[in-house]
Design a protein around this motif. Structure first.
Motif, mmCIF file in Angstrom:
data_model
loop_
_atom_site.group_PDB
_atom_site.id
_atom_site.type_symbol
_atom_site.label_atom_id
_atom_site.label_comp_id
_atom_site.label_asym_id
_atom_site.label_seq_id
_atom_site.Cartn_x
_atom_site.Cartn_y
_atom_site.Cartn_z
ATOM 1 N N THR A 103 1.064 39.950 24.029
ATOM 2 C CA THR A 103 1.517 38.832 24.846
ATOM 3 C C THR A 103 1.586 37.593 23.974
ATOM 4 O O THR A 103 0.721 37.349 23.145
ATOM 5 N N LEU A 109 0.093 32.295 30.624
ATOM 6 C CA LEU A 109 0.555 33.127 31.734
ATOM 7 C C LEU A 109 -0.488 33.162 32.847
ATOM 8 O O LEU A 109 -0.157 33.003 34.028
ATOM 9 N N GLU A 167 9.892 35.249 38.016
ATOM 10 C CA GLU A 167 9.745 35.150 36.560
ATOM 11 C C GLU A 167 8.347 35.585 36.116
ATOM 12 O O GLU A 167 8.195 36.267 35.100
ATOM 13 N N LEU A 168 7.333 35.192 36.858
ATOM 14 C CA LEU A 168 5.961 35.604 36.537
ATOM 15 C C LEU A 168 5.833 37.126 36.606
ATOM 16 O O LEU A 168 5.180 37.744 35.757
ATOM 17 N N CYS A 170 8.150 39.307 36.053
ATOM 18 C CA CYS A 170 8.802 39.862 34.852
ATOM 19 C C CYS A 170 7.898 39.742 33.634
ATOM 20 O O CYS A 170 7.816 40.667 32.809
ATOM 21 N N SER A 171 7.193 38.607 33.498
ATOM 22 C CA SER A 171 6.282 38.419 32.368
ATOM 23 C C SER A 171 5.135 39.427 32.409
ATOM 24 O O SER A 171 4.724 39.942 31.370
ATOM 25 N N GLU A 174 6.399 42.819 31.359
ATOM 26 C CA GLU A 174 6.602 42.885 29.911
ATOM 27 C C GLU A 174 5.324 43.112 29.132
ATOM 28 O O GLU A 174 5.364 43.593 28.000
ATOM 29 N N THR A 175 4.161 42.807 29.713
ATOM 30 C CA THR A 175 2.922 43.110 28.990
ATOM 31 C C THR A 175 2.735 44.609 28.845
ATOM 32 O O THR A 175 2.053 45.069 27.931
#
Length: 199
Positions: A103, A109, A167-168, A170-171, A174-175
């Protein structure tokens, strides 16, 4: 002593406005609120799946594997019903404990997730007051620390909140995907961590 009977009052339920007590807001407001709340529900599911994936792929020394497995099942079970704030903490701990997790800014985040959580609690649990002449409404909500939510909310605020929470999500996804794993429950790219029928 003589008992005094006082006259009581009843609500004229037939005379209440259509959609009472939500009649004061336009339908578009309730749609925007519902979409924002549903996006928070999606974030909670994403966090839960991320906790599963990140903890399942954490490497342990041979002598610590048994203890880690014993702690893993209760962590996952508790996460199923944890409120969003606790789920964020569990997610953060899982990422920190996985040396393969990649990350860019975990603390940033987590901070954004916690700020979003405060908004989520107010819009999900607040009692919505009538809007002002500009369409803003402040939900009546007091948290456990006694802080009164006082941010005026309108359609734009709700749309921006929904976008930010998306958006959060998606983040968080992605982790997992940055480690090369397919996000659980998706058909995206990456190595499959788990699917129905796997033993």
């Amino acid at each position: 002593m003589k008992s005094i009977k006082t006259a009581g009052y009843l609500i004229n339920r037939a005379g209440l406005p259509v959609h009472y007590p939500t009649h004061a807001h336009v339908a578009a407001f309730w749609e925007a609120l519902g979409r924002a709340i549903a996006t928070f529900g999606f974030l909670e599911e994403v966090l839960l799946k991320a906790v599963f994936a990140i903890t399942a792929t954490t490497q342990y020394d041979e002598e610590k594997i048994e203890d880690a497995y014993e702690a893993w099942i209760p962590t996952l079970t508790r996460s199923l019903s944890d409120p969003l704030g606790n789920l964020i903490d569990t997610y953060g701990k899982a990422v920190r404990n996985n040396s393969s997790a990649n990350t860019d800014d975990l603390e940033g985040l987590l901070d954004r997730l916690r700020k979003a959580c405060k908004i989520r609690n107010a819009i999900c649990h607040g009692s919505w007051r009538a809007p002002d002449f500009e369409g803003f409404s402040v939900p009546f909500y007091v948290n456990r620390q006694g802080h009164i939510f006082d941010t005026p909310i309108d359609l734009t605020f709700l749309a921006q909140t929904r976008t930010a929470v998306s958006e959060l999500s998606c983040s968080v996804i992605e982790t997992v995907t940055r480690m090369g794993w397919q996000f659980p429950g998706s058909n995206g790219p990456g190595r499959v961590l788990w699917q129905k029928g796997m033993e």
